[in-house]
Every structure is written in structure tokens, then in C-alpha cells.
Design an enzyme around this catalytic site. Sequence first.
Site, short mmCIF file in Angstrom:
data_model
loop_
_atom_site.label_atom_id
_atom_site.label_comp_id
_atom_site.label_asym_id
_atom_site.label_seq_id
_atom_site.Cartn_x
_atom_site.Cartn_y
_atom_site.Cartn_z
N THR A 72 13.21 44.84 -12.66
CA THR A 72 13.31 44.34 -14.04
C THR A 72 13.57 45.50 -14.52
O THR A 72 14.50 45.83 -15.73
CB THR A 72 11.85 44.12 -14.31
N ASN A 147 18.68 33.72 -8.45
CA ASN A 147 17.28 33.77 -7.73
C ASN A 147 17.06 32.55 -7.04
O ASN A 147 16.21 31.90 -6.30
CB ASN A 147 16.29 34.64 -8.12
N GLN A 175 18.95 39.78 -6.03
CA GLN A 175 19.13 38.79 -5.01
C GLN A 175 20.28 38.78 -3.95
O GLN A 175 20.44 37.94 -3.24
CB GLN A 175 19.01 37.43 -5.54
N SER A 195 16.35 45.67 -5.84
CA SER A 195 14.57 45.79 -6.15
C SER A 195 14.37 45.89 -4.65
O SER A 195 14.69 45.06 -3.60
CB SER A 195 14.16 44.42 -6.68
N THR A 233 7.33 61.08 -12.63
CA THR A 233 7.30 61.42 -11.36
C THR A 233 7.67 60.48 -10.38
O THR A 233 7.26 59.10 -10.57
CB THR A 233 5.78 61.87 -10.85
N CYS A 322 8.69 34.37 -10.87
CA CYS A 322 8.45 35.17 -11.97
C CYS A 322 7.80 34.50 -13.31
O CYS A 322 7.32 35.07 -14.14
CB CYS A 322 9.62 35.97 -12.36
N1 PLP Z 1 16.44 40.05 -10.96
C1 PLP Z 1 16.54 38.79 -10.19
C2 PLP Z 1 17.79 38.09 -9.76
C3 PLP Z 1 15.44 38.56 -9.67
O1 PLP Z 1 15.22 37.56 -8.73
C4 PLP Z 1 14.28 39.40 -9.95
C5 PLP Z 1 12.83 39.08 -9.49
O2 PLP Z 1 12.63 37.80 -8.99
C6 PLP Z 1 14.32 40.46 -10.84
C7 PLP Z 1 15.61 40.75 -11.34
C8 PLP Z 1 13.08 41.27 -11.13
O3 PLP Z 1 12.78 42.29 -9.97
P1 PLP Z 1 11.54 43.01 -9.93
O4 PLP Z 1 10.63 41.85 -9.48
O5 PLP Z 1 11.67 43.87 -8.82
O6 PLP Z 1 11.20 43.50 -11.36
#
Ligand code: PLP
Length: 388
Positions: A72, A147, A175, A195, A233, A322
Site C-alpha cells: 500500500t 489480486n 501479486q 509486498s 528508521t 483487504c
Molecule cells: N496491491 C495489490 C495488487 C494487492 O493485492 C495488495 C494486497 O492485497 C496490495 C497492493 C497492498 O499490499 P499490502 O497489503 O502490503 O499493503
Amino acid sequence: MRRIYLDNNATTPVLPQVWDAMRPWFGEQFGNASSIHQPGQNARAAVEDARQQVAALLGCHASEIVFTSGGTEADNLAVAGLVRAGDHVITSSIEHHAVLLACKHLEECGCEVTFVPVDGRSLLDPDDVRRALRPNTKLISVMMANNETGVLQPVEEIGKIAAEAGVCFHTDAVQGAGKVPIDVQRIGCHALSISGHKIHAPQGVGALYVRKGTKIQPLFYGGRHERSRRAGTENVPGIVGLGKAAQIAKEAFERSDDKKMAAMRDRLQQAILAQVDEAGVNGDGASRVPNTTNIYFDHIDSEALVISLDLKGLAVSGGAACSSGATEPSHVLVAMGLRGDQARASIRFSLGKQTVAEDIDATLALVPETVARLRDLSPLYKKQAVST
Ligand code: PLP
């Protein structure tokens, strides 16, 4: 009860080797990577080793990697950091909310945004991106792999369009990383997000590749960490874990583990479709990452199916984790043209490195039977069965 976890697009378990690499950095090794004394320098060396490992996975130089708190933040840093008020941004209608809502926020800050639609397979047409270009277009942000469906977007073609137009190109590869080989030079992107917790490293760590020479406005102000691109940090244990997971992911491609995973996913998908009628694959016909299949089961409420399967020990997802808790159908499936009830009847199965053939067998023993039971309980399904 045997528990099976097929929700690896939501999060993956930390691999034992990743945990082993991280463990000392929670205990005896505790330095701040910015300190000049020995404990600090040890931490700095560990962070820089991890940077090399992540860079090796993406085909870039270590100095082009910015560690973040996750996907994110990497997405927000790219989207907000590459444009200013008055600029125009092109993105797709099926992005993760980390990009979609960052773009919506940009609109409130005086930017213009074009949300390019997708077809029934969740594929975007690069020509639509080309047609959306304007004189003030500054950024194109299109995800590598979705995703929910796992569908891979034509990022290399989009990279060429961006290069011809002299526009920045960001791709959310959260993804895609670890599932398909990535080479940022081939994609031609200026920024790419990953991520940790989607590649068997812990939650709360990620990275943004930023091409050398690309000016990016930081999100946070503070110390000059990460070459002034991300103040704060460094999360040393998390970064060490991300580095190790990146190394493991790279080695796995050399053993063609991705092909083995695709074979397992295909067996699961084919057997479900053979045993359950009025079901199909969302995104069928498009190339997809090897671990994902998203299947609709007509006349089923995905929430009921997810809960029933969970009670029997199988963890899957009925939309993006999410946004779980939300009752609206998935924006991705709706953008593909599915009706609300079809989108709500869809289940995502996503495999991970820990998935074994027995997990697929056990899933196949559960899913057709559970779908049949839920349909039997559905008055709508019964009514339709009587009238046909
Ligand atoms: N982008 C995609 C395509 C994702 O599937 C996700 C999480 O599901 C994210 C961004 C966000 O990543 P994070 O959970 O590390 O913040």
C-alpha cells in the site's frame, strides 16, 4: 481436522528459512541501521544485503530499491510521488484500492484521472491507454497481476506506450512478484511495487523500485533514510525477511517451481469444473499468474460458501481480503461485466509455496459437495431446477 490454506493472495505464511534469517534481528542483533557503531553497521549491512536480493529478483540496481511498510505504501508513494496538481494520470478500473483510492485522492488535489476499462477477462487494451494520453499526462499506473483473478496485464506494451509518450509508468507488481519472473528493464517501468507478505516474508514490509534518475516526492518527512525517498528508521527484521524471500523466489524460478504450481492450480480448476455444473473461471482465456483461480458458482452466495468451507478446514476468499466485511460485489468482477449476483457467487483459490498435492485432493473432496449442499438449501436454485 486437516486445515488447508488456499488464500495466499491475501497473505502467505512466512517460510522457515525467512524466519531463520529474521530471528537474530529481533534479539541479539538490534542496531539502528543509521548508527555508526558496530551494532548499527551490522544492521546497515543486513539491510544492504536485502536490497541486493530484492534488486536481483526485479533485475535492477540495489540503489533503485526503496523499502516501505508494504504494498500500500509503495503504491501510494509511486502514485502521489510522481505527479503534481494539474497533471493527468491514467490507471485501470481494476487496480487494488491502494492505487484506485490514491488516484481518487489525486482528483481531489487537482489532478485529472482516467480509469481505463477492462474486458470480460479483466484484460486492459493497451490501445485504450494510448487513446487516453493527453498533453498533461504524467503517469500511467497499471497493475501487473490482478489480486482477484490473477490475470496478467500487458505491462511491457504499456511500458512502450509510456516511453513513446515520455510519461512515467508505475506497475503494482504485488501479486506478480514471486509468481512470474520480473525484469524492470523489459517492462520499461519507472516504478514497481512489491509486498513482503505476498511472497512468504512478513506483513508490514514492502519495496518500491524507482528507476535511477526518476524524481519522486516522498510521502513522509523526517530523516534521510532510503536516499531521502522514505523517511523513517528501517524495519531491519522485516527487510531481512523480504530479502530472503526474494532470494528464495528467484531460486524457485530456476527450478521451474512456477510451472509445478500452475499444474496444481490447473488440476484443481479442471476437477472443480468437471464436477460442478453452472460454474466457470473468471478471467478464463487470459494469461494468469500460476497460483490463482477465481471460480463462479451460479446460485451460490460466496460468503456462505467461504464460511461453510472454513468450518470444514479450508480457507479461501470470496473477494479481496483487504475489503472483507464490505457487502458490495468486488469492483474487479463488476468491471469485467459480471452481474452483482455473479460477482457475489465467485470464490478465489490461491496457492502458495507450502501448498502440496494433498491440499488439492482435500479441496476437491470438499468443494463440489459443499456447493451442492448450499444449492440444495437455496430456494432460488430449487425454483429454477423445477422450471427447467
Ligand atoms: N496491491 C495489490 C495488487 C494487492 O493485492 C495488495 C494486497 O492485497 C496490495 C497492493 C497492498 O499490499 P499490502 O497489503 O502490503 O499493503
